[in-house]
Enzyme design. Sequence first.
Site, short mmCIF file in Angstrom:
data_model
loop_
_atom_site.label_atom_id
_atom_site.label_comp_id
_atom_site.label_asym_id
_atom_site.label_seq_id
_atom_site.Cartn_x
_atom_site.Cartn_y
_atom_site.Cartn_z
N ASP A 171 0.80 -1.22 0.02
CA ASP A 171 0.02 0.12 0.12
C ASP A 171 0.65 0.97 0.00
O ASP A 171 1.54 1.64 0.83
CB ASP A 171 -0.92 0.08 1.36
C1 BGC Z 1 -4.69 3.85 0.39
C2 BGC Z 1 -4.74 2.74 -0.75
C3 BGC Z 1 -4.71 3.23 -2.07
C4 BGC Z 1 -3.37 3.68 -2.47
C5 BGC Z 1 -3.39 3.88 -3.68
C6 BGC Z 1 -3.14 4.50 -0.14
O1 BGC Z 1 -2.92 5.67 0.48
O2 BGC Z 1 -4.41 3.37 1.47
O3 BGC Z 1 -6.34 2.15 -0.33
O4 BGC Z 1 -5.17 2.01 -2.96
O5 BGC Z 1 -3.02 5.07 -1.62
O6 BGC Z 1 -3.93 5.31 -4.12
#
Ligand code: BGC
Length: 830
Positions: A354
């Site tokens: 993530d």
């Molecule tokens: C979030 C994710 C997301 C990723 C990409 C992160 O900050 O926790 O859910 O998919 O960013 O945008």
Amino acid sequence: MSDGTPHWSRTSRFRIPRAVYIPVTLHLVSSPIALQLPGVTTTTLLASAAALGLLAAACTRAATGAPDLASTPSSVSLRPPLTPSDTRMERFVDSVLAGLTLEEKLGQLTQNVLSAAVTGPQLPEASAADIRAGRIGSFLGTSGAEVTRNLQRVAMEQSRAKIPLLFAYDVIHGFRTIFPTPLAEAASWDPAAVERGARVAAAEGAANGLHWTFAPMVDIARDPRWGRIVEGSGEDPYLGSVMAAARVRGFQGADSTTGVAHKFRDTLTLIATAKHFVAYGAAEGGRDYNVADVPPRTLREIYLPPFHAAANAGAGSVMASFNELDGVPMHANRDLIDGVLRREWGWDGILVSDYTGVMELLNHGAAADSAEAARISIDAGVDVDMVSTFFLKKLPAEVGAGRVPIAVIDSAVRRVLRAKYERGLFQDPYRYSSVARERALTLAPAFVREARDMARRSIVLLKNEGGVLPLRKNLGAIAVIGPLADDSASALGAWAGAGRPQDVVTPLAGIRQAVGAGGRVLYARGAPADTADSSGFAEAVRVAREADAVVLVIGEREDMSGEAHSRASLDLPGVQSELARAVYAAARAAGKPMVVVLMNGRPLSVPWLADNVPAIVEAWHLGVQTGPALADVIFGDFNPGGKLPVSFPRTVGQVPTYYNHKNTGRPPVEGIRWNSKYIDVPWTPLWPFGHGLSYTTFAYGPPRISKTEIQPTDSLTVSVDVTNSGTLDGDEVVQVYVRDDAASVTRPVKMLKGFRRVTLRAGERRTLTFTLRPQDLAFYDIRMRHVVEPGTFTVWAAGSSVGGQPVRFRVVGATTELPDRGPLPLGWRP
Ligand code: BGC
């Protein structure tokens, strides 16, 4: 490699600055003829993606190559046995892999952000240079047929290895045609509709050059302070699992024979990502990114099941979560990623970090430096490093020093290459980048209609005293008041993809459309959503007095929930409570009916409204068709049938409040002091999980069970007669709850184990039958064995988690261990 922005789309994800909405030409397709692209019609698309010629081969393969899931031991891979075409793929992937340098391999494992602002042909030189050098395998956050084609061209024409790129994006509840937020959709308790919504989102996203979505979020959330509760399906593992599987099927397309999602090749689907693995929703204090402290049994029984359901449904990818769990950050959690997800469940998709999750191991204090962070992360099972670039920069030396076996890197690269192969990108890297398809499918009328239907299904009627609702369209003047009544950005909700406020029909506009030119609609904003400014109250009160009915639209703006948007209060923000009181007093004094419409990304504590206002509608954030959907419900063109997917606490002090709690040694009893409750508020929620009314009423007969005694490996059925006892046709969600009355470890007071949303005509009676399988009665015992124990069980079939007539059965025989094959029957479909 990064463009320097801390996080690619903070503004569009959470709040587009209101002053700078730039008018954009919409690709609105007014004629259905415009959708008749070869092989791509809206009808075929919505009826079944499998109908497309492009999918035919994949369907055959899935139908013939599917495993006998029922007989698959839980420790064996669910990946279908290799068929000739798989063998071809494996051979191809091996040959590509064999030709890559270590840096190119690590490039495949590297995902970078490309600013969402890049929508034209112009490419940032830094990204182009990385592509040329083979230092990048996928991009996050850019979309568009043209820009993806241009990026792909650099990879195919200017890089040595010529491996196509994957384009990923957070298509959470729609790409451009924004649907209700996932929490709202869960309130529909209608997995078939949710699957259709995900299918639309995938088709539209794929038509905009995307291959991969970072959805569904399947995190269970028992704490509404956590802002990301809006992105999930609420508090219950069974409902959450159903929604998880429905969304995976929708995003990826699903095979009608096996029920398992496709991974293959058509240009109307996206790779789904079940996120965030795992227990991210258990953030302490509801504060985003915080530590999760979850005992192993709760992890197994509450937080893991929706991931298991998503994995069984065929999710192509899973994202690790930011949180630590019992001292181990998830990006370093080998036991859960490699152990549970891959080995125990046999899941073999791409595990993506993530965002800067790999880098964050440093802040967690779980790695001393970036090399260690990269090493323990890939060792734990993370395949793709989003944003941090630690894999790319640090793993060469780790491999060189023998601390990371090259086989570990190769396995991760294989997963990425397979995904590219399965998307058909090695055959045609540009197949998702069709400007014609993008024009035809972006905001297609059929998609917008689907969004309206989903929005109506997601609305929950919380209260309707004296039958205030539905309102007559011709009752005279209607006052529409409140900060959210005409707020298009808020209607979109958090994580609104490429959604644009100008695509939205607001509640005010929807009500105006519904009453037509002959109707009179008065409007006053009343107050902002967030500040103490009450200067608009007088106008709101004047308008309320002048009208014949009042609709007050209040709650949370779209930027008050979502990532990094936790709240310590569940009250209405700003002076909205005071506004509600002032408008209520005016309406009441004038004898006018009043309806409150709540728009919010989380449960709100609104006890005063619940006690005073006669009609309350929970409208969440419903997307582009918020206004028409609301008007359909307010004026009775659609009879609401949604139910709460999460309990509404009376006050934040009650949190966590969830229906499937334990009984305790001193269960709360009103009027008796020494038991488990509060002295200042009732212990019960304001509205319980599963609650929701209709404009008609439903009567339940006593549940009937097929057997009063079963063996631990037997199933039984529960039947219940449900009658529409009112005068209007309507939908009811029939819910089945089970309790294991006494066990070797304590069990919840009840657990949802089945439900069905049905439409009953006025006066119609229907018998609904549900099967309870051994898996539904099993739990993790003191030695963490998954068992069914002998003893009595209580069952309820009701329209909410509260109430219903109990019926009992007994499991006889010896305690029996069962493999945990996930919360849903294998091959589950709505
Ligand atoms: C979030 C994710 C997301 C990723 C990409 C992160 O900050 O926790 O859910 O998919 O960013 O945008």
